[in-house]
Design a protein around this motif. Structure first.
Motif, PDB file in Angstrom:
ATOM      1  N   ARG A 149       0.955  -1.124  -0.159  1.00  0.00           N
ATOM      2  CA  ARG A 149      -0.104   0.059   0.081  1.00  0.00           C
ATOM      3  C   ARG A 149       0.919   1.183  -0.087  1.00  0.00           C
ATOM      4  NH1 ARG A 149      -1.845   2.256   5.379  1.00  0.00           N
ATOM      5  NH2 ARG A 149      -0.382   1.485   6.788  1.00  0.00           N
ATOM      6  N   LEU A 150       0.206   2.313  -0.681  1.00  0.00           N
ATOM      7  CA  LEU A 150       1.287   3.721  -0.604  1.00  0.00           C
ATOM      8  C   LEU A 150       0.956   4.255   0.824  1.00  0.00           C
ATOM      9  CD1 LEU A 150       2.494   5.502  -2.582  1.00  0.00           C
ATOM     10  CD2 LEU A 150       0.318   6.714  -2.929  1.00  0.00           C
ATOM     11  N   ILE A 151       2.237   4.900   1.221  1.00  0.00           N
ATOM     12  CA  ILE A 151       2.051   5.541   2.514  1.00  0.00           C
ATOM     13  C   ILE A 151       2.659   7.094   1.845  1.00  0.00           C
ATOM     14  CG2 ILE A 151       3.276   5.882   4.633  1.00  0.00           C
ATOM     15  CD1 ILE A 151       1.590   3.428   4.539  1.00  0.00           C
ATOM     16  N   VAL A 152       1.862   8.122   2.088  1.00  0.00           N
ATOM     17  CA  VAL A 152       2.128   9.526   1.331  1.00  0.00           C
ATOM     18  C   VAL A 152       2.433  10.198   2.737  1.00  0.00           C
ATOM     19  CG1 VAL A 152       1.136  11.303   0.278  1.00  0.00           C
ATOM     20  CG2 VAL A 152       0.239   9.047  -0.413  1.00  0.00           C
ATOM     21  N   ARG A 153       3.630  10.536   2.455  1.00  0.00           N
ATOM     22  CA  ARG A 153       4.363  11.753   3.234  1.00  0.00           C
ATOM     23  C   ARG A 153       4.656  13.122   2.464  1.00  0.00           C
ATOM     24  NH1 ARG A 153       7.364   6.616   5.547  1.00  0.00           N
ATOM     25  NH2 ARG A 153       5.993   5.821   6.873  1.00  0.00           N
ATOM     26  N   ALA A 154       5.991  13.427   2.736  1.00  0.00           N
ATOM     27  CA  ALA A 154       6.160  14.590   2.047  1.00  0.00           C
ATOM     28  C   ALA A 154       7.386  15.037   1.199  1.00  0.00           C
ATOM     29  CB  ALA A 154       6.784  15.555   3.413  1.00  0.00           C
ATOM     30  N   SER A 155       7.774  13.746   0.677  1.00  0.00           N
ATOM     31  CA  SER A 155       8.907  13.797  -0.381  1.00  0.00           C
ATOM     32  C   SER A 155       8.297  13.990  -1.523  1.00  0.00           C
ATOM     33  CB  SER A 155       9.856  12.522  -0.200  1.00  0.00           C
ATOM     34  OG  SER A 155       9.136  11.469  -0.544  1.00  0.00           O
ATOM     35  N   CYS A 156       7.082  14.077  -1.921  1.00  0.00           N
ATOM     36  CA  CYS A 156       6.566  14.120  -3.188  1.00  0.00           C
ATOM     37  C   CYS A 156       5.840  15.240  -3.213  1.00  0.00           C
ATOM     38  CB  CYS A 156       5.829  12.817  -3.716  1.00  0.00           C
ATOM     39  SG  CYS A 156       6.927  11.329  -3.687  1.00  0.00           S
ATOM     40  N   ALA A 157       5.738  15.934  -4.644  1.00  0.00           N
ATOM     41  CA  ALA A 157       5.115  17.167  -4.972  1.00  0.00           C
ATOM     42  C   ALA A 157       4.800  17.261  -6.414  1.00  0.00           C
ATOM     43  CB  ALA A 157       5.429  18.470  -4.418  1.00  0.00           C
TER      44      ALA A 157
END
Length: 343
Positions: A319-327
């Protein structure tokens, strides 16, 4: 401390101590209590080799790994949880990722342990499964895929798609992929296949210059990332096939004056604890590593008890864990510093 020391302290024969240790008849209750008191006082424990010679079993499960790194460390937590409440103990055997001849390491490790030190083994990312050790084995994330040996792995193909689709959804079109050589792990090519599949579904052609592999050597991985980011038209995002590589990618980007995620989005795979200790925190695809370790040991316990595991090949969802390294992608901009990952 030896069995003779116990016998001398308790004032009995070595044979009497042996009977107490093996719960045999013929020893008075008071003598049994005395011998056990002395055993506790002296901290005596018979060796695994001696135990195996007496009983043809050690009640020890081995977890065999090429190296102790974030993935295997997490897996060991699940393996340790699985033996709680059982009569088994756990021993971890690792070569430290050193020495020549990675291919076939599990055969060498098993030959040293099976028969005298362990009753069975969990092989973590083994290069081959056709091992004839005389001891039952279960494989976690095997390089060669499923065979007759019971296996546990994660849905790496779907995980690769999830990571790439997330970047595409943010608007990225030049997405780099940093994987492992195909010889290393079946999971690596599957993650790359998911990456390519997601790009194809979005109508984005794969740029061969954006697909790179790096060996297990840390310097090789860093050099590969540096080359990728030095292209005339570098990627705006990189999907690294494991969190360790993703963390290295962010560190290399920082050393080149690139901001994450302002100039470069980075996504990993695994969701090891280190992925949360970065600034920015790493977006990643989670595979349930601790659960993989627990299930592998439970399957092995079934085999050791003469039971057929409910499933011989278990594939767990990712599953995808969305944090802060992508924009969303932005025009390239340089910065002097960026947060680095904590230890």
């Amino acid at each position: 401390m030896t069995i003779r020391d116990v016998a001398e302290q308790a004032g009995v024969s070595v044979a009497t101590v042996s009977k107490v240790l093996n719960d045999r008849y013929g020893v008075a209750a008071a003598t049994v209590d005395r011998v056990r008191e002395v055993i506790a006082e002296l901290g005596y424990e018979s060796s695994l080799v001696a135990r195996s010679l007496r009983n043809q079993r050690t009640n020890v499960i081995g977890v065999l790994v090429w190296d102790i790194e974030p993935f295997s460390a997490e897996l060991l937590k699940g393996a340790a949880r699985a033996i709680r409440g059982t009569d088994y103990e756990l021993v971890v055997y690792a070569g430290g990722g050193k020495g020549a001849g990675r291919l076939g390491w599990e055969r060498r490790y098993l030959s040293r342990l099976s028969g005298t030190l362990i009753d069975g083994a969990v092989l973590v990312t083994p290069t081959v499964l056709n091992v004839d050790s005389g001891a039952p084995v279960v494989a976690v994330d095997p390089h060669s895929g499923r065979e007759t040996v019971p296996t546990v792995d994660a849905d790496n193909l779907q995980g690769g798609r999830l990571a790439t689709e997330h970047l595409i959804g943010l608007g990225h079109r030049r997405i780099g992929f940093l994987g492992r050589p195909p010889r290393d792990l079946e999971s690596g090519p599957l993650r790359e296949k998911g990456y390519r599949s997601a790009l194809a579904d979005a109508g984005i052609p794969v740029d061969p210059s954006l697909v790179r592999v790096a060996d297990y050597d840390e310097n090789d991985a860093r050099n590969t990332v540096r080359d990728l980011l030095s292209l005339p038209e570098p990627p705006t995002a990189i999907f690294a096939a494991n969190d360790v590589s993703a963390i290295s990618t962010m560190e290399v980007a920082a050393s080149m004056g690139l901001r994450v995620p302002g100039d470069l989005s980075v996504i990993g795979f695994d969701n090891v604890p280190e992925s949360m200790m970065c600034e920015p925190a790493l977006t990643t695809v989670e595979q349930p590593i601790q659960l993989m370790g627990r299930l592998a040991v439970e399957m092995l316990l079934d085999v050791l008890a003469g039971r057929e595991p409910a499933q011989r090949h278990v594939r767990l969802p990712t599953r995808l864990i969305v944090r802060a390294s992508c924009a969303p992608p932005h025009p390239p901009a340089r910065a002097q510093d960026m947060g680095a990952c904590g230890g």
